[in-house]
Motif scaffolding. Sequence first.
Motif, short mmCIF file in Angstrom:
data_model
loop_
_atom_site.label_atom_id
_atom_site.label_comp_id
_atom_site.label_asym_id
_atom_site.label_seq_id
_atom_site.Cartn_x
_atom_site.Cartn_y
_atom_site.Cartn_z
N LEU A 109 -37.24 71.78 41.40
CA LEU A 109 -37.81 73.16 40.64
C LEU A 109 -36.96 73.02 39.51
O LEU A 109 -37.97 73.68 38.29
CB LEU A 109 -36.96 74.15 41.76
CG LEU A 109 -37.26 75.40 41.26
CD1 LEU A 109 -38.62 75.99 40.99
CD2 LEU A 109 -36.29 76.58 41.92
N THR A 110 -35.81 72.61 39.28
CA THR A 110 -35.19 72.78 37.81
C THR A 110 -36.03 71.85 36.84
O THR A 110 -36.38 72.38 35.94
CB THR A 110 -33.73 72.21 38.06
OG1 THR A 110 -33.05 72.89 38.96
CG2 THR A 110 -33.30 72.61 36.52
N SER A 111 -36.34 70.71 37.13
CA SER A 111 -37.18 69.89 36.51
C SER A 111 -38.40 70.44 36.19
O SER A 111 -39.05 70.36 35.04
CB SER A 111 -37.31 68.31 36.87
OG SER A 111 -37.64 68.22 38.13
N LEU A 112 -39.11 71.02 37.08
CA LEU A 112 -40.25 71.61 37.01
C LEU A 112 -40.54 72.32 35.74
O LEU A 112 -41.29 72.65 34.90
CB LEU A 112 -40.68 72.32 38.24
CG LEU A 112 -41.57 73.72 38.10
CD1 LEU A 112 -43.14 73.40 37.79
CD2 LEU A 112 -41.45 74.60 39.28
N VAL A 113 -39.47 73.49 35.87
CA VAL A 113 -39.40 74.71 34.83
C VAL A 113 -39.09 74.04 33.48
O VAL A 113 -39.76 74.39 32.46
CB VAL A 113 -38.11 75.49 35.02
CG1 VAL A 113 -38.14 76.85 33.87
CG2 VAL A 113 -38.69 76.29 36.68
N ILE A 114 -38.17 73.05 33.47
CA ILE A 114 -37.88 72.40 32.01
C ILE A 114 -39.28 71.69 31.58
O ILE A 114 -39.35 71.50 30.24
CB ILE A 114 -36.79 71.46 32.11
CG1 ILE A 114 -35.47 72.09 32.88
CG2 ILE A 114 -36.48 70.69 30.93
CD1 ILE A 114 -35.10 73.28 31.83
N GLY A 115 -40.11 71.11 32.56
CA GLY A 115 -41.33 70.46 32.22
C GLY A 115 -42.24 71.48 31.55
O GLY A 115 -43.26 70.87 30.87
N LEU A 169 -34.81 79.43 40.10
CA LEU A 169 -35.95 79.71 39.18
C LEU A 169 -35.50 80.45 37.71
O LEU A 169 -36.02 80.00 36.92
CB LEU A 169 -36.99 80.20 40.01
CG LEU A 169 -38.50 80.70 38.97
CD1 LEU A 169 -39.07 79.43 38.26
CD2 LEU A 169 -39.55 81.28 39.74
N LEU A 170 -35.00 81.55 38.04
CA LEU A 170 -34.49 82.51 37.03
C LEU A 170 -33.49 81.60 36.11
O LEU A 170 -33.70 81.82 34.95
CB LEU A 170 -34.00 83.70 37.47
CG LEU A 170 -34.94 84.67 38.30
CD1 LEU A 170 -33.95 85.76 38.84
CD2 LEU A 170 -35.92 85.03 37.62
N CYS A 171 -32.72 81.11 36.64
CA CYS A 171 -31.50 80.03 35.90
C CYS A 171 -32.14 79.16 35.06
O CYS A 171 -31.84 78.90 33.96
CB CYS A 171 -30.63 79.77 36.72
SG CYS A 171 -29.59 80.59 37.57
N ALA A 172 -33.39 78.54 35.74
CA ALA A 172 -34.16 77.45 34.97
C ALA A 172 -35.00 77.89 34.08
O ALA A 172 -35.22 77.22 32.79
CB ALA A 172 -34.94 76.70 36.15
N LEU A 173 -35.37 79.31 34.27
CA LEU A 173 -36.17 79.73 33.00
C LEU A 173 -35.36 80.04 31.78
O LEU A 173 -35.70 79.87 30.77
CB LEU A 173 -36.84 81.05 33.49
CG LEU A 173 -38.12 80.90 34.44
CD1 LEU A 173 -38.44 82.25 35.15
CD2 LEU A 173 -39.24 80.33 33.72
N ALA A 174 -34.05 80.66 32.13
CA ALA A 174 -33.21 80.98 31.20
C ALA A 174 -32.83 79.55 30.44
O ALA A 174 -32.86 79.62 29.13
CB ALA A 174 -31.89 81.65 31.62
N ALA A 175 -32.48 78.38 31.21
CA ALA A 175 -32.33 77.20 30.74
C ALA A 175 -33.42 76.74 29.74
O ALA A 175 -33.13 76.07 28.57
CB ALA A 175 -31.89 76.02 31.60
N LEU A 176 -34.61 76.90 30.26
CA LEU A 176 -35.96 76.43 29.44
C LEU A 176 -35.87 77.32 28.04
O LEU A 176 -36.02 76.75 26.70
CB LEU A 176 -37.05 76.97 30.21
CG LEU A 176 -38.51 76.66 29.25
CD1 LEU A 176 -38.76 75.41 29.03
CD2 LEU A 176 -39.59 77.36 30.15
N ALA A 177 -35.61 78.58 27.93
CA ALA A 177 -35.59 79.38 26.79
C ALA A 177 -34.40 78.95 25.87
O ALA A 177 -34.55 78.72 24.51
CB ALA A 177 -35.25 80.78 27.14
N SER A 178 -33.21 78.71 26.34
CA SER A 178 -32.20 78.05 25.57
C SER A 178 -32.61 76.88 24.76
O SER A 178 -32.28 76.37 23.84
CB SER A 178 -30.89 77.84 26.44
OG SER A 178 -29.83 77.70 25.72
N TRP A 179 -33.29 75.75 25.51
CA TRP A 179 -33.25 74.54 25.15
C TRP A 179 -34.63 74.44 24.22
O TRP A 179 -34.71 73.65 23.34
CB TRP A 179 -33.50 73.35 26.27
CG TRP A 179 -33.07 72.15 26.15
CD1 TRP A 179 -31.50 71.67 26.10
CD2 TRP A 179 -33.44 70.96 25.12
NE1 TRP A 179 -31.55 70.36 25.65
CE2 TRP A 179 -32.55 70.11 24.93
CE3 TRP A 179 -34.82 70.97 24.69
CZ2 TRP A 179 -32.90 68.84 24.59
CZ3 TRP A 179 -35.07 69.72 24.21
CH2 TRP A 179 -34.20 68.80 23.98
#
Length: 331
Positions: A109-115, A169-179
Amino acid sequence: MSMAEAGTHAGSGHNIPLGMLCGAGAGALWGLVFLAPQLVGTFTPLQLATGRYLAYGALSAILIAPRWNGLIQGMHRRNWLALFWLSLFGNTLYYILLSMAVQTGGIALTSLVIGFLPVAVTIIGSRDKGAVSLAALLPSLLLCAAGAACIGWQALAAPGATRQSMTGLLCALAALASWTAYAVGNTRCLARLPAVSGHDWNLLVGLMTGTQAILLLPLAVLDGHRLHSPEQWIRFGSVSLTVAIAASLFGNALWNRMSRLVPLTMTGQMILFETLFALLYGFLWEGRWPRMPEMAAFALIVLSVLTCVSVHQRQSARLRGLADCLPENGV
């Protein structure tokens, strides 16, 4: 775009094949960070980030010490401020959020969002002067989104999905915005500092991130309520040091090298290598083969990268042709 601009862009030093190789190497090393939260799951995300970046900062300080006096002469206040924000968004905050996402939602799930990062970075980069247009990149972006959707369906629509998956999912979305903020800002900082090598910039980021980790250390000590055995602390130290060397030192160095070899609109696409390797490591960790939606995602993401590369190679060839048509005196 004028012919003069075309000549300038053609001579910008882009080397897409070498840039892709550096991006793949960075992705292979960065994919390891998705495993770390699982390997030391009894430690909190804040403790994981603090341990990793204390090691990264210490190693950076040792490596940069011989060149310190000469290096800081070309650094101004705005460069140090940029280092602070890049270290925060690209390292400290990002890894805390990423660890939370992995521990609650899982690696896939995490790698999906970062994708989804290529979509965000490419849209931002398409506004740069001389960049490949968003319309030309649309097929690549659609393939990327389709690949991410396949893994998203697998992670969230599957019968085993839970509230923890939504938290992840929410944490991964926040990580996506940060990166995303880091990827764009880092590329533009490197463009403004041609005299600073990608390796030295990486060490400066490590030094700043290590300073942030020192400030977070009291909070990390108080975070969590579990008592850990000596064996767990040794494992934690080993994982932190390994991730610091492999991902933060070598992975970041390869990424900085890549950032100077490919245009910004292509920089985001290179993060897909991290997605692919993170998924591969996740499947090996779970001891299973990828499911059909995950296999489809692999194929779509690879096609997305190849399509993006093809668009940039065509533009580079066109710009070189325009540059060759210019008179040598530039008139």
